[in-house]
Motif scaffolding. Structure first.
Motif, short mmCIF file in Angstrom:
data_model
loop_
_atom_site.label_atom_id
_atom_site.label_comp_id
_atom_site.label_asym_id
_atom_site.label_seq_id
_atom_site.Cartn_x
_atom_site.Cartn_y
_atom_site.Cartn_z
N HIS A 199 -11.79 -20.62 8.68
CA HIS A 199 -12.63 -22.13 10.04
C HIS A 199 -11.31 -23.38 9.64
N VAL B 9 -20.60 -14.93 9.84
CA VAL B 9 -20.09 -15.96 9.88
C VAL B 9 -18.89 -16.34 9.94
N TRP C 210 -15.91 -17.08 12.53
CA TRP C 210 -15.05 -17.49 12.58
C TRP C 210 -13.18 -17.49 13.02
N ASP D 67 -21.86 -29.32 13.26
CA ASP D 67 -21.48 -27.99 14.17
C ASP D 67 -21.24 -26.95 13.57
N LEU D 68 -20.42 -27.14 12.30
CA LEU D 68 -20.50 -25.71 11.60
C LEU D 68 -21.12 -25.65 10.90
N GLU E 121 -24.51 -25.49 12.06
CA GLU E 121 -25.08 -24.92 13.04
C GLU E 121 -25.13 -23.50 13.00
N HIS E 122 -23.44 -23.40 12.85
CA HIS E 122 -23.01 -22.65 13.03
C HIS E 122 -24.04 -21.15 12.00
N VAL F 219 -26.36 -18.02 12.30
CA VAL F 219 -25.95 -16.63 12.33
C VAL F 219 -26.62 -16.05 11.08
N ASP G 80 -23.37 -16.26 18.28
CA ASP G 80 -24.40 -17.42 17.89
C ASP G 80 -22.88 -18.96 17.77
N VAL G 81 -22.34 -18.07 17.53
CA VAL G 81 -20.98 -19.50 16.88
C VAL G 81 -20.50 -19.95 18.16
N SER H 229 -23.23 -22.07 20.25
CA SER H 229 -23.60 -23.74 19.41
C SER H 229 -22.12 -24.28 19.74
N ARG H 230 -21.15 -24.47 20.15
CA ARG H 230 -20.22 -25.19 20.00
C ARG H 230 -20.01 -26.56 21.09
#
Length: 146
Positions: A42, A67, A71, A100-101, A103-104, A108, A141-142, A145-146
């Motif tokens: 990412h 994850v 990404w 935010d990352l 949270e990813h 996950v 999930d990713v 949660s963006r």
């Protein structure tokens, strides 16, 4: 500096790294005194991995793999051992991980734990089916949660 440690057992632990020389603590966290590989999956994050994880036969890290794959948008090669996730500046320097990352990663990890528990009761029909299922959940999930 905020970072997350992802263990092969799906545990995610919040870390506070020093501003100066964060790589020394990252080496300790991944268990590699010498070589730490960095994977950029990412543009705002770096996954720090034991440099010899696969050679040493460290356990696969499904959460880190899911994850990184989500990404990237495709199923990647397996990741093994403990992984530390940090932020990344535009210049490629290590920095604090954005909320935010983080949270990813947490989302996950939760999904991987739930999926593995379901698979104990009803295993997937093949490795390919398992990979596809887990990757689809991680991508969801990713995206959510963006």
């Amino acid at each position: 500096m905020r970072a997350l440690r992802i263990d092969p057992d799906t545990t995610v632990t919040e870390l506070v790294l020093p501003q100066t020389d964060p790589l020394s603590l990252i080496r300790v966290q991944v268990g590699s005194p010498d070589v730490v590989d960095q994977g950029v999956y990412h543009r705002r994050a770096v996954l720090h991995l034991h440099g010899s994880s696969r050679t040493l036969g460290l356990p696969q890290n499904l959460t880190a793999w899911a994850v990184a794959s989500a990404w990237r948008g495709l199923a990647l090669y397996p990741l093994a051992g403990t992984v530390v996730v940090t932020g990344r500046t535009a210049d490629g320097e290590v920095t604090a991980l954005d909320d935010d990352l983080a949270e990813h990663v947490q989302a996950v990890a939760h999904t991987v734990r739930e999926t593995l528990a379901r698979w104990r009761q009803r295993p997937p029909i093949s490795d390919e089916a398992a990979t596809g299922e887990l990757l689809a959940y991680a991508a969801r999930d990713v995206a959510s949660s963006r």
